[in-house]
Design a protein around this motif. Structure first.
Motif, PDB file in Angstrom:
ATOM      1  N   MET A  77       0.824  -1.196   0.000  1.00 51.23           N
ATOM      2  CA  MET A  77       0.000   0.000   0.000  1.00 51.23           C
ATOM      3  C   MET A  77       0.867   1.259   0.000  1.00 51.23           C
ATOM      4  O   MET A  77       0.538   2.222  -0.683  1.00 51.23           O
ATOM      5  N   LYS A  78       1.947   1.254   0.772  1.00 53.60           N
ATOM      6  CA  LYS A  78       2.836   2.410   0.804  1.00 53.60           C
ATOM      7  C   LYS A  78       3.462   2.644  -0.566  1.00 53.60           C
ATOM      8  O   LYS A  78       3.603   3.782  -0.997  1.00 53.60           O
ATOM      9  N   ILE A  79       3.821   1.556  -1.237  1.00 56.06           N
ATOM     10  CA  ILE A  79       4.436   1.684  -2.556  1.00 56.06           C
ATOM     11  C   ILE A  79       3.450   2.298  -3.538  1.00 56.06           C
ATOM     12  O   ILE A  79       3.821   3.148  -4.351  1.00 56.06           O
ATOM     13  N   LEU A  80       2.197   1.924  -3.457  1.00 61.76           N
ATOM     14  CA  LEU A  80       1.167   2.492  -4.334  1.00 61.76           C
ATOM     15  C   LEU A  80       1.001   3.982  -4.073  1.00 61.76           C
ATOM     16  O   LEU A  80       0.916   4.779  -5.020  1.00 61.76           O
TER      17      LEU A  80
END
Length: 82
Positions: free
Chosen positions: A1-4
């Motif tokens: 989610m952080k990467i998105l």
């Protein structure tokens, strides 16, 4: 989610605003328009009776100097008596 979230933030920041070449082209067109508004012309060099107003890209904007009629100096209108 952080990467998105990081990816979306990167995409949004890169896609916002015009590119450098578009901004430069717009500035050049604006300078040429301003030159034509003062009745100038973008040339490679100005003549002696013209002055440089600003620069259209790399060539100067040449504007014709305003003609001023010469005024006589030191003319006396009094009559000379003997």
């Amino acid at each position: 989610m952080k990467i998105l979230c990081i990816f979306l933030t990167f995409v949004l920041t890169v896609s916002c605003g015009p590119s450098v070449s578009q901004k430069q082209t717009r500035e050049i067109a604006e300078r040429k328009r301003e030159c034509y508004l003062v009745r100038g012309a973008c040339k490679t060099s100005c003549n002696t009776w013209e002055y440089i107003y600003n620069f259209c890209n790399i060539e100067p904007c040449c504007v014709v100097r305003e003609y001023r009629k010469p005024t006589p100096k030191g003319v006396s209108t009094t009559a000379y008596q003997m």
